[in-house]
Design a protein around this motif. Structure first.
Motif, short mmCIF file in Angstrom:
data_model
loop_
_atom_site.label_atom_id
_atom_site.label_comp_id
_atom_site.label_asym_id
_atom_site.label_seq_id
_atom_site.Cartn_x
_atom_site.Cartn_y
_atom_site.Cartn_z
N TRP A 17 0.84 -1.20 0.00
CA TRP A 17 0.00 0.00 0.00
C TRP A 17 0.87 1.25 0.00
CZ3 TRP A 17 -5.29 1.40 1.67
CH2 TRP A 17 -6.21 0.37 1.43
N GLN A 18 1.88 1.27 0.87
CA GLN A 18 2.72 2.46 0.99
C GLN A 18 3.49 2.75 -0.29
OE1 GLN A 18 4.70 1.19 4.59
NE2 GLN A 18 3.41 2.53 5.85
N SER A 19 3.80 1.72 -1.05
CA SER A 19 4.52 1.89 -2.31
C SER A 19 3.57 2.21 -3.46
CB SER A 19 5.31 0.61 -2.62
OG SER A 19 5.85 0.65 -3.91
N ALA A 20 2.56 1.36 -3.66
CA ALA A 20 1.68 1.48 -4.82
C ALA A 20 0.74 2.67 -4.75
CB ALA A 20 0.87 0.19 -4.99
N TYR A 21 0.34 3.07 -3.56
CA TYR A 21 -0.68 4.10 -3.44
C TYR A 21 -0.12 5.48 -3.10
CZ TYR A 21 -3.65 -0.06 -3.33
OH TYR A 21 -4.26 -1.25 -3.62
N ARG A 22 1.20 5.60 -3.12
CA ARG A 22 1.83 6.91 -2.91
C ARG A 22 1.33 7.87 -3.99
NH1 ARG A 22 5.80 7.62 0.23
NH2 ARG A 22 6.51 5.48 0.06
N GLY A 23 0.80 9.00 -3.57
CA GLY A 23 0.27 9.98 -4.51
C GLY A 23 -1.17 9.71 -4.91
N THR A 129 -1.55 2.94 -12.42
CA THR A 129 -1.28 2.49 -13.79
C THR A 129 -0.45 1.21 -13.82
OG1 THR A 129 0.59 4.02 -13.93
CG2 THR A 129 -1.50 4.78 -14.83
N ARG A 130 0.44 1.04 -12.90
CA ARG A 130 1.25 -0.19 -12.87
C ARG A 130 0.35 -1.42 -12.68
NH1 ARG A 130 6.86 -1.09 -10.30
NH2 ARG A 130 7.08 -3.32 -10.59
N ARG A 132 -2.88 -1.59 -13.22
CA ARG A 132 -3.80 -1.70 -14.36
C ARG A 132 -3.11 -2.39 -15.54
NH1 ARG A 132 -7.68 3.50 -14.80
NH2 ARG A 132 -8.54 2.14 -16.41
N ARG A 133 -1.86 -2.05 -15.81
CA ARG A 133 -1.12 -2.73 -16.89
C ARG A 133 -0.92 -4.20 -16.56
NH1 ARG A 133 2.18 2.08 -16.95
NH2 ARG A 133 3.68 0.94 -15.70
N PHE A 134 -0.63 -4.51 -15.31
CA PHE A 134 -0.46 -5.89 -14.86
C PHE A 134 -1.73 -6.70 -15.17
CE2 PHE A 134 -1.30 -8.87 -11.31
CZ PHE A 134 -0.25 -9.76 -11.49
N TYR A 135 -2.88 -6.17 -14.78
CA TYR A 135 -4.13 -6.88 -15.02
C TYR A 135 -4.45 -6.98 -16.51
CZ TYR A 135 -4.84 -6.47 -10.00
OH TYR A 135 -4.69 -6.55 -8.63
N GLU A 136 -4.18 -5.93 -17.25
CA GLU A 136 -4.45 -5.94 -18.69
C GLU A 136 -3.59 -6.99 -19.40
OE1 GLU A 136 -3.95 -1.78 -19.61
OE2 GLU A 136 -5.86 -1.29 -18.61
N ARG A 137 -2.33 -7.13 -18.99
CA ARG A 137 -1.47 -8.18 -19.56
C ARG A 137 -2.01 -9.57 -19.26
NH1 ARG A 137 2.70 -4.80 -17.62
NH2 ARG A 137 3.00 -6.20 -15.87
N ALA A 138 -2.78 -9.71 -18.18
CA ALA A 138 -3.34 -11.01 -17.79
C ALA A 138 -4.74 -11.23 -18.39
CB ALA A 138 -3.39 -11.12 -16.27
N GLY A 139 -5.15 -10.35 -19.30
CA GLY A 139 -6.43 -10.54 -19.98
C GLY A 139 -7.62 -9.85 -19.35
N PHE A 140 -7.41 -9.03 -18.34
CA PHE A 140 -8.50 -8.27 -17.73
C PHE A 140 -8.68 -6.95 -18.48
CE2 PHE A 140 -7.33 -11.16 -14.39
CZ PHE A 140 -8.49 -11.38 -13.66
N PRO A 157 -10.95 7.07 -6.31
CA PRO A 157 -11.74 6.36 -7.32
C PRO A 157 -11.12 5.03 -7.73
CG PRO A 157 -10.54 8.17 -8.34
CD PRO A 157 -10.25 8.23 -6.86
N GLU A 158 -12.02 4.04 -7.90
CA GLU A 158 -11.61 2.71 -8.35
C GLU A 158 -12.39 2.37 -9.62
OE1 GLU A 158 -10.59 -0.20 -4.85
OE2 GLU A 158 -12.54 0.74 -4.47
N VAL A 159 -11.76 1.54 -10.44
CA VAL A 159 -12.42 1.01 -11.63
C VAL A 159 -12.46 -0.50 -11.50
CG1 VAL A 159 -11.79 2.93 -13.13
CG2 VAL A 159 -10.26 0.99 -12.96
N ARG A 160 -13.51 -1.07 -12.08
CA ARG A 160 -13.62 -2.53 -12.03
C ARG A 160 -13.10 -3.14 -13.32
NH1 ARG A 160 -19.44 -5.01 -11.18
NH2 ARG A 160 -19.53 -4.61 -13.42
N TYR A 161 -12.36 -4.21 -13.16
CA TYR A 161 -11.82 -4.97 -14.29
C TYR A 161 -12.50 -6.34 -14.30
CZ TYR A 161 -7.99 -1.98 -15.86
OH TYR A 161 -7.24 -0.98 -16.43
#
Length: 167
Positions: A17-23, A129-130, A132-140, A157-161
């Motif tokens: 959380w502290q790394s991914a959600y910074r900003g 974005t990191r 989101r790209r991870f999930y998109e590469r996995a077909g989401f 804000p959150e988006v559903r995949y």
């Protein structure tokens, strides 16, 4: 995952959380996250988790937990649906890009498909974005659903995949 893994899972989760959600979330909130408090919560959740909730860990060759994922039926308010949901996935920040997250996600997808779920859904912070790209590469792909939660008075804000599952 076992009860004994909860401390390490919490360390991975909080540092994640502290790394991914910074900003993306208020910094005082992120700075105030406690591994000890999260581990207490994680142990309590783990001991009373319903049978449909699956917790997985990834270990390195020495047996150290380096990642965690949790999945089960999709939660639509208080109702569980026939779809699956990836509730959480976190990897030790020092192991980003090593395939740990991909392995955990693939195993969750495999298990949900084998359980007969037609789709897997997940929520991700819009600005992450990191991830989101991870999930998109996995077909989401984002399916158009959005919602926001409030963290220390700030809208997050959150988006559903979604991804179709074989089966």
């Amino acid at each position: 995952m076992t009860l004994a893994d909860c401390d390490r899972v919490s360390e991975i989760r909080v540092r994640g959380w502290q790394s991914a959600y910074r900003g993306l979330m208020p910094q005082p909130y992120l700075d105030g996250l406690s591994v000890t408090e999260d581990a207490e919560r994680r142990r309590s959740l783990f001991t009373r988790a319903p049978a449909h909730m699956v917790n997985l860990v990834a270990e390195d060759p020495d047996g150290e937990v380096v990642g965690w994922a949790c999945h089960g039926p999709y939660r639509d308010g208080e109702r569980l649906t026939a779809d699956a949901e990836l509730y959480a996935i976190y990897v030790d920040t020092g192991r980003f890009g090593t395939g740990v997250g991909q392995a955990l996600l693939q195993e969750s997808v495999r298990r949900c498909s084998a359980a007969g779920h037609g789709r897997m859904l997940l929520w991700v912070l819009r600005g992450n974005t990191r991830a989101r790209r991870f999930y998109e590469r996995a077909g989401f792909a984002a399916d158009g659903a959005e919602e926001a939660s409030e963290v220390d008075g700030v809208s997050v804000p959150e988006v559903r995949y979604a991804r179709a599952l074989a089966g």
